[in-house]
Design an enzyme around this catalytic site. Structure first.
Site, PDB file in Angstrom:
ATOM      1  N   PHE A   1      11.543  -1.583   3.164  1.00 38.60           N
ATOM      2  CA  PHE A   1      11.814  -1.432   1.949  1.00 38.60           C
ATOM      3  C   PHE A   1      12.258   0.231   1.520  1.00 38.60           C
ATOM      4  O   PHE A   1      11.957   0.990   2.379  1.00 38.60           O
ATOM      5  CB  PHE A   1      10.498  -1.598   0.862  1.00 38.60           C
ATOM      6  CG  PHE A   1      10.768  -1.412  -0.530  1.00 38.60           C
ATOM      7  CD1 PHE A   1      11.698  -2.210  -1.251  1.00 38.60           C
ATOM      8  CD2 PHE A   1      10.157  -0.269  -1.157  1.00 38.60           C
ATOM      9  CE1 PHE A   1      11.829  -2.037  -2.683  1.00 38.60           C
ATOM     10  CE2 PHE A   1      10.404  -0.133  -2.669  1.00 38.60           C
ATOM     11  CZ  PHE A   1      11.030  -1.174  -3.239  1.00 38.60           C
TER      12      PHE A   1
ATOM     13  N   ASP B   1       3.257   3.213   7.322  1.00 41.13           N
ATOM     14  CA  ASP B   1       3.575   2.771   6.151  1.00 41.13           C
ATOM     15  C   ASP B   1       2.845   1.088   6.190  1.00 41.13           C
ATOM     16  O   ASP B   1       3.318   0.277   6.717  1.00 41.13           O
ATOM     17  CB  ASP B   1       5.054   2.484   5.927  1.00 41.13           C
ATOM     18  CG  ASP B   1       5.499   1.860   4.744  1.00 41.13           C
ATOM     19  OD1 ASP B   1       4.631   1.032   4.078  1.00 41.13           O
ATOM     20  OD2 ASP B   1       6.413   1.928   4.202  1.00 41.13           O
TER      21      ASP B   1
ATOM     22  N   HIS C   1       2.086  -3.361   3.374  1.00 43.58           N
ATOM     23  CA  HIS C   1       2.014  -4.682   3.663  1.00 43.58           C
ATOM     24  C   HIS C   1       0.745  -5.166   4.579  1.00 43.58           C
ATOM     25  O   HIS C   1       0.787  -6.211   4.719  1.00 43.58           O
ATOM     26  CB  HIS C   1       3.289  -5.331   4.580  1.00 43.58           C
ATOM     27  CG  HIS C   1       4.603  -5.367   3.867  1.00 43.58           C
ATOM     28  ND1 HIS C   1       5.748  -5.428   4.719  1.00 43.58           N
ATOM     29  CD2 HIS C   1       5.096  -4.467   2.841  1.00 43.58           C
ATOM     30  CE1 HIS C   1       6.834  -5.224   3.871  1.00 43.58           C
ATOM     31  NE2 HIS C   1       6.385  -4.611   2.819  1.00 43.58           N
TER      32      HIS C   1
ATOM     33  N   GLN D   1       1.261  -2.604  -5.990  1.00 42.10           N
ATOM     34  CA  GLN D   1       2.304  -2.910  -6.785  1.00 42.10           C
ATOM     35  C   GLN D   1       2.109  -4.398  -6.979  1.00 42.10           C
ATOM     36  O   GLN D   1       1.460  -4.868  -6.178  1.00 42.10           O
ATOM     37  CB  GLN D   1       3.728  -2.689  -6.135  1.00 42.10           C
ATOM     38  CG  GLN D   1       4.961  -3.446  -6.973  1.00 42.10           C
ATOM     39  CD  GLN D   1       5.344  -4.640  -6.354  1.00 42.10           C
ATOM     40  OE1 GLN D   1       4.818  -4.793  -5.264  1.00 42.10           O
ATOM     41  NE2 GLN D   1       5.983  -5.376  -7.185  1.00 42.10           N
TER      42      GLN D   1
ATOM     43  N   LYS E   1       1.984  -6.798  -3.952  1.00 34.51           N
ATOM     44  CA  LYS E   1       1.432  -6.621  -2.776  1.00 34.51           C
ATOM     45  C   LYS E   1       0.024  -7.399  -2.462  1.00 34.51           C
ATOM     46  O   LYS E   1      -0.329  -8.150  -3.431  1.00 34.51           O
ATOM     47  CB  LYS E   1       1.075  -5.300  -2.666  1.00 34.51           C
ATOM     48  CG  LYS E   1       2.395  -4.433  -2.733  1.00 34.51           C
ATOM     49  CD  LYS E   1       3.154  -4.665  -1.103  1.00 34.51           C
ATOM     50  CE  LYS E   1       4.767  -4.512  -1.636  1.00 34.51           C
ATOM     51  NZ  LYS E   1       5.167  -2.980  -1.674  1.00 34.51           N
TER      52      LYS E   1
ATOM     53  N   ARG F   1      -3.455  21.405  -8.753  1.00 34.75           N
ATOM     54  CA  ARG F   1      -4.667  22.060  -9.371  1.00 34.75           C
ATOM     55  C   ARG F   1      -6.030  21.278  -8.656  1.00 34.75           C
ATOM     56  O   ARG F   1      -5.933  20.309  -8.535  1.00 34.75           O
ATOM     57  CB  ARG F   1      -4.661  21.725 -10.793  1.00 34.75           C
ATOM     58  CG  ARG F   1      -5.723  22.264 -11.744  1.00 34.75           C
ATOM     59  CD  ARG F   1      -5.600  21.515 -13.125  1.00 34.75           C
ATOM     60  NE  ARG F   1      -6.467  22.074 -13.961  1.00 34.75           N
ATOM     61  CZ  ARG F   1      -6.561  21.628 -15.277  1.00 34.75           C
ATOM     62  NH1 ARG F   1      -5.757  20.650 -15.717  1.00 34.75           N
ATOM     63  NH2 ARG F   1      -7.184  22.498 -16.059  1.00 34.75           N
TER      64      ARG F   1
ATOM     65  N   TYR G   1      -7.055  26.081 -15.786  1.00 36.96           N
ATOM     66  CA  TYR G   1      -5.617  25.935 -15.563  1.00 36.96           C
ATOM     67  C   TYR G   1      -5.001  26.871 -14.433  1.00 36.96           C
ATOM     68  O   TYR G   1      -4.142  27.476 -14.886  1.00 36.96           O
ATOM     69  CB  TYR G   1      -4.606  26.065 -16.949  1.00 36.96           C
ATOM     70  CG  TYR G   1      -5.189  24.919 -17.909  1.00 36.96           C
ATOM     71  CD1 TYR G   1      -4.297  23.781 -17.808  1.00 36.96           C
ATOM     72  CD2 TYR G   1      -6.166  25.008 -18.983  1.00 36.96           C
ATOM     73  CE1 TYR G   1      -4.709  22.737 -18.806  1.00 36.96           C
ATOM     74  CE2 TYR G   1      -6.400  24.102 -19.669  1.00 36.96           C
ATOM     75  CZ  TYR G   1      -5.706  22.917 -19.450  1.00 36.96           C
ATOM     76  OH  TYR G   1      -5.879  21.766 -20.324  1.00 36.96           O
TER      77      TYR G   1
ATOM     78  N   ARG H   1      -1.650  10.597 -10.381  1.00 38.40           N
ATOM     79  CA  ARG H   1      -3.069  10.235 -10.493  1.00 38.40           C
ATOM     80  C   ARG H   1      -3.015   8.798 -10.806  1.00 38.40           C
ATOM     81  O   ARG H   1      -2.142   8.098 -11.678  1.00 38.40           O
ATOM     82  CB  ARG H   1      -3.813  10.977 -11.432  1.00 38.40           C
ATOM     83  CG  ARG H   1      -4.180  12.305 -11.322  1.00 38.40           C
ATOM     84  CD  ARG H   1      -5.133  12.944 -12.256  1.00 38.40           C
ATOM     85  NE  ARG H   1      -4.510  12.805 -13.416  1.00 38.40           N
ATOM     86  CZ  ARG H   1      -3.908  14.063 -14.010  1.00 38.40           C
ATOM     87  NH1 ARG H   1      -3.755  15.204 -13.226  1.00 38.40           N
ATOM     88  NH2 ARG H   1      -3.313  14.031 -15.284  1.00 38.40           N
TER      89      ARG H   1
HETATM   90  C1  LIG Z   1       6.147  -1.879  -1.397  1.00 36.87           C
HETATM   91  C2  LIG Z   1       6.640  -1.197  -0.407  1.00 36.87           C
HETATM   92  C3  LIG Z   1       6.745   0.511  -0.644  1.00 36.87           C
HETATM   93  C4  LIG Z   1       6.479   1.227  -1.963  1.00 36.87           C
HETATM   94  O1  LIG Z   1       5.155   0.945  -2.611  1.00 36.87           O
HETATM   95  P1  LIG Z   1       5.353   1.159  -4.333  1.00 36.87           P
HETATM   96  O2  LIG Z   1       4.032   0.913  -4.691  1.00 36.87           O
HETATM   97  O3  LIG Z   1       6.086  -0.124  -4.705  1.00 36.87           O
HETATM   98  O4  LIG Z   1       5.958   2.290  -4.742  1.00 36.87           O
HETATM   99  C5  LIG Z   1       6.631   1.187   0.644  1.00 36.87           C
HETATM  100  N1  LIG Z   1       6.899   0.635   1.683  1.00 36.87           N
HETATM  101  C6  LIG Z   1       7.049  -0.697   1.858  1.00 36.87           C
HETATM  102  C7  LIG Z   1       7.119  -1.224   3.213  1.00 36.87           C
HETATM  103  C8  LIG Z   1       6.884  -1.560   0.766  1.00 36.87           C
HETATM  104  O5  LIG Z   1       7.153  -2.836   0.869  1.00 36.87           O
END
Ligand SMILES: *Cc1c(COP(=O)(O)O)cnc(C)c1O
Length: 392
Positions: free
Chosen positions: A97, A168, A171, A194, A197, A226, A233, A243
């Protein structure tokens, strides 16, 4: 095999009724209500985000999990912990992605594309080796569709050259490499929550790590630079606001509690579908290596030989599946062919190796969303039957 008409899981028109996504029940509804009524809607006054972080860290078998806005930001935060300069290179697979590559550009480092394996669609160790230079600071293996990358090889290459590995795992919630949870093998791992997912709050992400320094830095960075207990602050760093909200975390806690059960259903159905589709001439499902002790099954991916399907284009192939009620997609385009990374690439610094496999998969893969794998065994037979029918 049974005819589509006779099956109860299709509607009157013979379209498959596969499970809807996202899955929810009273658990999510009650969780949202609990947060709303508490009036603690952000993490600084509530306890949902910190409870979710503890639960997710335990689940992923890491020391720390930090809930953040999304997976893209989680990659950026993880990379910001490395203090990369403009000449520093980060290797990413071209077949992923967009965020995996974009995050590298966002932190001002040089994007280097490597190729993927033509059977697992994961970062290829040989291509990775040829992409490494004296400037390489980090590698981001992507566990494609929940299938682990060949981590022993990748970690050995990284260790030999003092390169950081960021996994990463967008998935790969709950997925494993040789019995170890993904995200626990590199210096950090990132997850996405997201909408599509494996567990979701519409948006959301997490950074996981076993390292104190990475966890501490991320906590400060994601909170506008922070410290958590700061009331004066006093901002130590120029961070940003990444966040997660209490509402999202409350939903994610319920989603996490359902994940193991769903993984079992997906695993059984994916195995069944592998067997059924392998019997259809010209269909080749994503391979599964022996080191995958737990597969995430984020997508069911396969390639087909157009010759075995009377030269049917991928677009038509996918349209047909969708009309039959199967959530099918064309999926990722290789990053190096994106307008964003092409030509002068608008100030983005990049380098590439031979990326033939990424191009091939980008052109020919078919994806079925994981909600289909939450169906019944009969649903899997029906999916195979739909594909078989395409052959005439
Ligand atoms: C969905 C995805 C992301 C990013 O995630 P978001 O929460 O959509 O920003 C990163 N890497 C891969 C392989 C993804 O499929």
């Amino acid at each position: 095999m049974m005819g589509l008409r006779k099956l109860t899981y299709t509607d009157e028109t013979g379209v498959l009724c596969l499970p809807a996504w996202p899955v929810f029940d009273n658990g999510e509804l009650e969780a949202v209500r609990r947060v709303i009524e508490s009036r603690n809607w952000w993490r600084m006054t509530g306890s949902e985000v910190s409870s979710f972080e503890a639960e997710f860290a335990a689940y992923q078998n890491v020391r720390f999990a930090i809930g953040v806005t999304n997976g893209t930001h989680a990659i950026e935060l993880a990379l910001r912990c490395l203090d990369l300069g403009a000449d520093d290179e980060v290797i990413v697979p071209s077949f992923t992605f967009m965020s995996t590559g974009c995050a590298v550009a966002a932190v001002g480092a040089k994007v280097v594309f490597a190729d993927v394996d033509d059977e697992t669609y994961c970062l290829d160790a040989g291509s990775l080796e040829s992409a490494i230079s004296s400037r390489t600071k980090a590698i981001i293996p992507v566990h494609m569709a929940g299938h682990s990358c060949d981590m022993d090889k990748i970690l050995a290459l990284a260790r030999a050259k003092d390169i950081h590995v960021l996994e990463d795992c967008a998935h790969a919630h709950g997925a494993e490499y040789r019995g170890r949870r993904l995200g626990s093998l590199g210096y950090a791992g990132i997850f996405s929550f997201q909408n599509g997912k494996l567990m979701t709050a519409g948006e959301g992400g997490a950074l996981v790590t076993c390292r104190d320094d990475v966890a501490k830095r991320t906590l400060v960075l994601h909170n506008c630079g922070r410290k958590f207990d700061d009331e004066d602050y006093l901002h130590e760093l120029c961070g940003t606001n990444n966040r997660l909200s209490e509402l999202q975390a409350a939903v994610l806690r319920v989603q996490l509690s359902r994940l193991d059960r769903q993984m079992e259903v997906r695993e059984n159905n994916a195995k069944l579908l592998d067997g059924l589709l392998s019997e259809i001439p010209g269909i080749k499902p994503q391979a599964r290596r022996e080191y995958v002790t737990r597969h995430g099954h984020y997508m069911y991916m396969f390639r087909y030989s157009t010759r075995a399907f009377s030269d049917l284009s991928r677009r038509d192939f996918i349209d047909y599946l969708r009309r039959a009620g199967i959530p099918a997609f064309r999926g990722f385009r290789p990053l190096h062919l994106m307008p964003a990374f092409e030509g002068l690439a608008k100030g983005i610094s990049l380098r590439r190796t031979d990326l033939k496999v990424s191009e091939l998969i980008g052109e020919s893969a078919v994806w079925i969303h994981h909600r289909a794998l939450l169906g019944t065994e009969e649903d899997m037979c029906a999916i195979a039957q739909v594909i078989k029918k395409l052959q005439g």
